[in-house]
Write an enzyme that holds these catalytic residues in place. Sequence first.
Site, PDB file in Angstrom:
ATOM      1  N   ASP A  11       0.834  -1.197   0.000  1.00  0.00           N
ATOM      2  CA  ASP A  11       0.000   0.000   0.000  1.00  0.00           C
ATOM      3  C   ASP A  11       0.872   1.252   0.000  1.00  0.00           C
ATOM      4  OD1 ASP A  11      -2.464   1.582   0.368  1.00  0.00           O
ATOM      5  OD2 ASP A  11      -1.723   1.867   2.411  1.00  0.00           O
ATOM      6  N   ALA A  12       1.859   1.282   0.877  1.00  0.00           N
ATOM      7  CA  ALA A  12       2.754   2.441   0.963  1.00  0.00           C
ATOM      8  C   ALA A  12       3.600   2.582  -0.304  1.00  0.00           C
ATOM      9  CB  ALA A  12       3.650   2.315   2.192  1.00  0.00           C
TER      10      ALA A  12
END
Length: 125
Positions: A11-12
Amino acid sequence: MNGLALAYLGDAYYELEIRKYLITQGIRNVGKLHTEKVRLASNEAQASIMNYFLSLEILSEEEIDAYKKGRNKSHNSRKQMDMVTYQQATGFESLIGYLSIIDEQRAKDLINLGITFIKQGGYNG
């Protein structure tokens, strides 16, 4: 590797790559940057990209396993989205997290393919 931990990393990593892409496109207005980032990084967009990858049959068995590790984990979806979309998006993030560790160039290549897919109308968000 734990699927949800990979999704956390993915996600990051994905969001950072999206932000870099938008900046390199010459977008300077922060509101526009945010709007485009949300469009490209939403769970719905990620699920669409993942379905696109699966339809192309371009993922290795190891990559599909990484996707499934995130997709199949027990978690609660946000109220505004259905569970299938949430699972597909989490699986996508797990795949990107996995690749960011073992083959960063492959992660970037898939992200770029996903961006192209979205920009060509694959998901209108």
